[in-house]
Design a protein around this motif. Structure first.
Motif, PDB file in Angstrom:
ATOM      1  N   ARG A   1       0.819  -1.215   0.000  1.00  0.00           N
ATOM      2  CA  ARG A   1       0.000   0.000   0.000  1.00  0.00           C
ATOM      3  C   ARG A   1       0.851   1.262   0.000  1.00  0.00           C
ATOM      4  NH1 ARG A   1      -3.752  -1.239   4.669  1.00  0.00           N
ATOM      5  NH2 ARG A   1      -3.206   0.898   5.189  1.00  0.00           N
ATOM      6  N   ILE A   2       1.999   1.216   0.607  1.00  0.00           N
ATOM      7  CA  ILE A   2       2.866   2.399   0.637  1.00  0.00           C
ATOM      8  C   ILE A   2       3.220   2.820  -0.786  1.00  0.00           C
ATOM      9  CG2 ILE A   2       5.188   3.209   1.231  1.00  0.00           C
ATOM     10  CD1 ILE A   2       4.881   1.489   3.816  1.00  0.00           C
ATOM     11  N   TYR A   3       3.653   1.875  -1.610  1.00  0.00           N
ATOM     12  CA  TYR A   3       4.018   2.199  -2.992  1.00  0.00           C
ATOM     13  C   TYR A   3       2.797   2.619  -3.795  1.00  0.00           C
ATOM     14  CZ  TYR A   3       8.423   0.007  -1.771  1.00  0.00           C
ATOM     15  OH  TYR A   3       9.602  -0.311  -1.160  1.00  0.00           O
ATOM     16  N   ARG A   4       1.695   1.914  -3.613  1.00  0.00           N
ATOM     17  CA  ARG A   4       0.475   2.235  -4.363  1.00  0.00           C
ATOM     18  C   ARG A   4      -0.072   3.605  -3.991  1.00  0.00           C
ATOM     19  NH1 ARG A   4      -2.409  -3.664  -3.817  1.00  0.00           N
ATOM     20  NH2 ARG A   4      -0.741  -4.788  -4.896  1.00  0.00           N
ATOM     21  N   GLU A   5      -0.081   3.919  -2.696  1.00  0.00           N
ATOM     22  CA  GLU A   5      -0.588   5.226  -2.254  1.00  0.00           C
ATOM     23  C   GLU A   5       0.323   6.353  -2.737  1.00  0.00           C
ATOM     24  OE1 GLU A   5      -3.539   6.034  -0.776  1.00  0.00           O
ATOM     25  OE2 GLU A   5      -4.006   3.922  -1.163  1.00  0.00           O
TER      26      GLU A   5
ATOM     27  N   LYS B   1      -0.397   6.883  -6.374  1.00  0.00           N
ATOM     28  CA  LYS B   1      -1.666   7.593  -6.528  1.00  0.00           C
ATOM     29  C   LYS B   1      -1.484   9.079  -6.211  1.00  0.00           C
ATOM     30  CE  LYS B   1      -5.398   6.920  -3.794  1.00  0.00           C
ATOM     31  NZ  LYS B   1      -6.489   6.122  -3.184  1.00  0.00           N
ATOM     32  N   PHE B   2      -0.771   9.386  -5.133  1.00  0.00           N
ATOM     33  CA  PHE B   2      -0.515  10.765  -4.742  1.00  0.00           C
ATOM     34  C   PHE B   2       0.226  11.521  -5.846  1.00  0.00           C
ATOM     35  CE2 PHE B   2       2.321  13.932  -2.858  1.00  0.00           C
ATOM     36  CZ  PHE B   2       1.394  14.757  -2.233  1.00  0.00           C
ATOM     37  N   LEU B   3       1.186  10.849  -6.484  1.00  0.00           N
ATOM     38  CA  LEU B   3       1.975  11.468  -7.549  1.00  0.00           C
ATOM     39  C   LEU B   3       1.244  11.475  -8.895  1.00  0.00           C
ATOM     40  CD1 LEU B   3       5.440   9.889  -6.712  1.00  0.00           C
ATOM     41  CD2 LEU B   3       4.708  12.250  -6.298  1.00  0.00           C
ATOM     42  N   LYS B   4       0.089  10.810  -8.934  1.00  0.00           N
ATOM     43  CA  LYS B   4      -0.711  10.707 -10.165  1.00  0.00           C
ATOM     44  C   LYS B   4       0.107  10.081 -11.302  1.00  0.00           C
ATOM     45  CE  LYS B   4      -3.839  14.403  -9.016  1.00  0.00           C
ATOM     46  NZ  LYS B   4      -3.559  15.410  -8.106  1.00  0.00           N
ATOM     47  N   GLY B   5       0.849   9.051 -10.941  1.00  0.00           N
ATOM     48  CA  GLY B   5       1.696   8.382 -11.915  1.00  0.00           C
ATOM     49  C   GLY B   5       1.165   7.019 -12.279  1.00  0.00           C
ATOM     50  N   ASN B   6       1.995   6.245 -12.956  1.00  0.00           N
ATOM     51  CA  ASN B   6       1.663   4.863 -13.284  1.00  0.00           C
ATOM     52  C   ASN B   6       2.910   4.010 -13.119  1.00  0.00           C
ATOM     53  OD1 ASN B   6       3.127   4.612 -15.921  1.00  0.00           O
ATOM     54  ND2 ASN B   6       1.725   6.255 -16.488  1.00  0.00           N
ATOM     55  N   ARG B   7       2.704   2.726 -12.936  1.00  0.00           N
ATOM     56  CA  ARG B   7       3.834   1.828 -12.681  1.00  0.00           C
ATOM     57  C   ARG B   7       4.840   1.826 -13.828  1.00  0.00           C
ATOM     58  NH1 ARG B   7      -0.248  -1.040 -10.116  1.00  0.00           N
ATOM     59  NH2 ARG B   7       0.265  -1.626  -7.979  1.00  0.00           N
TER      60      ARG B   7
ATOM     61  N   LEU C   1       9.929   4.748 -11.139  1.00  0.00           N
ATOM     62  CA  LEU C   1      11.066   4.014 -10.595  1.00  0.00           C
ATOM     63  C   LEU C   1      11.012   4.091  -9.080  1.00  0.00           C
ATOM     64  CD1 LEU C   1      13.968   5.374 -12.829  1.00  0.00           C
ATOM     65  CD2 LEU C   1      12.808   3.175 -13.038  1.00  0.00           C
ATOM     66  N   VAL C   2      11.172   2.957  -8.434  1.00  0.00           N
ATOM     67  CA  VAL C   2      11.249   2.907  -6.986  1.00  0.00           C
ATOM     68  C   VAL C   2      12.715   2.732  -6.614  1.00  0.00           C
ATOM     69  CG1 VAL C   2      10.632   1.592  -4.924  1.00  0.00           C
ATOM     70  CG2 VAL C   2       8.931   1.953  -6.721  1.00  0.00           C
ATOM     71  N   PHE C   3      13.242   3.641  -5.823  1.00  0.00           N
ATOM     72  CA  PHE C   3      14.619   3.571  -5.349  1.00  0.00           C
ATOM     73  C   PHE C   3      14.613   2.946  -3.963  1.00  0.00           C
ATOM     74  CE2 PHE C   3      14.926   6.525  -8.723  1.00  0.00           C
ATOM     75  CZ  PHE C   3      16.249   6.573  -9.121  1.00  0.00           C
ATOM     76  N   GLU C   4      15.386   1.880  -3.789  1.00  0.00           N
ATOM     77  CA  GLU C   4      15.446   1.183  -2.510  1.00  0.00           C
ATOM     78  C   GLU C   4      16.868   0.735  -2.222  1.00  0.00           C
ATOM     79  OE1 GLU C   4      13.574   0.936  -0.091  1.00  0.00           O
ATOM     80  OE2 GLU C   4      11.587   1.377  -0.873  1.00  0.00           O
ATOM     81  N   ASP C   5      17.144   0.552  -0.918  1.00  0.00           N
ATOM     82  CA  ASP C   5      18.461   0.053  -0.524  1.00  0.00           C
ATOM     83  C   ASP C   5      18.369  -1.222   0.311  1.00  0.00           C
ATOM     84  OD1 ASP C   5      17.468   1.058   1.830  1.00  0.00           O
ATOM     85  OD2 ASP C   5      19.096   2.469   2.179  1.00  0.00           O
ATOM     86  N   ALA C   6      17.157  -1.736   0.502  1.00  0.00           N
ATOM     87  CA  ALA C   6      16.962  -2.943   1.295  1.00  0.00           C
ATOM     88  C   ALA C   6      16.283  -4.017   0.450  1.00  0.00           C
ATOM     89  CB  ALA C   6      16.109  -2.630   2.519  1.00  0.00           C
ATOM     90  N   VAL C   7      16.723  -5.253   0.613  1.00  0.00           N
ATOM     91  CA  VAL C   7      16.198  -6.361  -0.175  1.00  0.00           C
ATOM     92  C   VAL C   7      14.689  -6.498  -0.002  1.00  0.00           C
ATOM     93  CG1 VAL C   7      16.170  -8.883  -0.375  1.00  0.00           C
ATOM     94  CG2 VAL C   7      18.336  -7.672  -0.323  1.00  0.00           C
ATOM     95  N   TYR C   8      14.205  -6.497   1.241  1.00  0.00           N
ATOM     96  CA  TYR C   8      12.771  -6.721   1.459  1.00  0.00           C
ATOM     97  C   TYR C   8      11.929  -5.648   0.781  1.00  0.00           C
ATOM     98  CZ  TYR C   8      12.513  -3.028   4.967  1.00  0.00           C
ATOM     99  OH  TYR C   8      12.531  -1.798   5.597  1.00  0.00           O
TER     100      TYR C   8
ATOM    101  N   PHE D   1       6.537  -2.651 -10.030  1.00  0.00           N
ATOM    102  CA  PHE D   1       7.322  -1.441 -10.245  1.00  0.00           C
ATOM    103  C   PHE D   1       8.708  -1.781 -10.785  1.00  0.00           C
ATOM    104  CE2 PHE D   1       4.257  -0.134  -7.074  1.00  0.00           C
ATOM    105  CZ  PHE D   1       3.918   1.135  -7.472  1.00  0.00           C
ATOM    106  N   LYS D   2       9.301  -0.840 -11.497  1.00  0.00           N
ATOM    107  CA  LYS D   2      10.718  -0.948 -11.850  1.00  0.00           C
ATOM    108  C   LYS D   2      11.497  -0.496 -10.627  1.00  0.00           C
ATOM    109  CE  LYS D   2      10.374  -0.312 -16.791  1.00  0.00           C
ATOM    110  NZ  LYS D   2      10.722   0.516 -17.931  1.00  0.00           N
ATOM    111  N   VAL D   3      12.543  -1.228 -10.301  1.00  0.00           N
ATOM    112  CA  VAL D   3      13.290  -0.965  -9.074  1.00  0.00           C
ATOM    113  C   VAL D   3      14.732  -0.593  -9.385  1.00  0.00           C
ATOM    114  CG1 VAL D   3      14.117  -1.963  -6.908  1.00  0.00           C
ATOM    115  CG2 VAL D   3      11.822  -2.527  -7.742  1.00  0.00           C
ATOM    116  N   VAL D   4      15.163   0.502  -8.767  1.00  0.00           N
ATOM    117  CA  VAL D   4      16.556   0.925  -8.796  1.00  0.00           C
ATOM    118  C   VAL D   4      17.077   0.735  -7.387  1.00  0.00           C
ATOM    119  CG1 VAL D   4      18.174   2.820  -9.206  1.00  0.00           C
ATOM    120  CG2 VAL D   4      16.050   2.680 -10.541  1.00  0.00           C
ATOM    121  N   SER D   5      18.013  -0.167  -7.222  1.00  0.00           N
ATOM    122  CA  SER D   5      18.579  -0.348  -5.891  1.00  0.00           C
ATOM    123  C   SER D   5      19.860   0.464  -5.779  1.00  0.00           C
ATOM    124  CB  SER D   5      18.844  -1.822  -5.608  1.00  0.00           C
ATOM    125  OG  SER D   5      19.751  -2.350  -6.544  1.00  0.00           O
TER     126      SER D   5
END
Length: 82
Positions: free
Chosen positions: A9-13, A16-22, A26-33, A43-47
């Motif tokens: 829900r965090i990513y989806r919300e 939605k807030f950004l009025k974007g689409n998957r 790009l989702v930027f993350e530094d943790a595997v989970y 989502f496309k993921v940039v680690s």
């Protein structure tokens, strides 16, 4: 379980807030989970390397792109334009 649903829900919300689409997000993350959660949700993921994440090889496998640091963002943008 319920923890996965909350993380999804965090990513989806945020999307939605950004009025974007998957497709264009790009989702930027530094943790595997977290990277796995975003990837599983389409989502496309940039680690980005973080010394606290012990599973860097798995993080690379999960992700569409991998950065050693944010100074590498220019090379990422060039690769995406190809």
């Amino acid at each position: 379980g319920s923890e996965m649903c909350i993380r999804d829900r965090i990513y989806r919300e945020t999307l939605k807030f950004l009025k974007g689409n998957r497709k264009d997000t790009l989702v930027f993350e530094d943790a595997v989970y977290a990277a796995a959660t975003a990837k599983e949700d389409g989502f496309k993921v940039v680690s980005v390397y973080d010394k606290s994440e012990e599973k860097q090889e798995l993080l690379k496998e999960i992700s569409d792109f991998y950065l050693k640091d944010f100074l590498s963002i220019d090379s990422l943008l060039r690769r995406m334009e190809e």
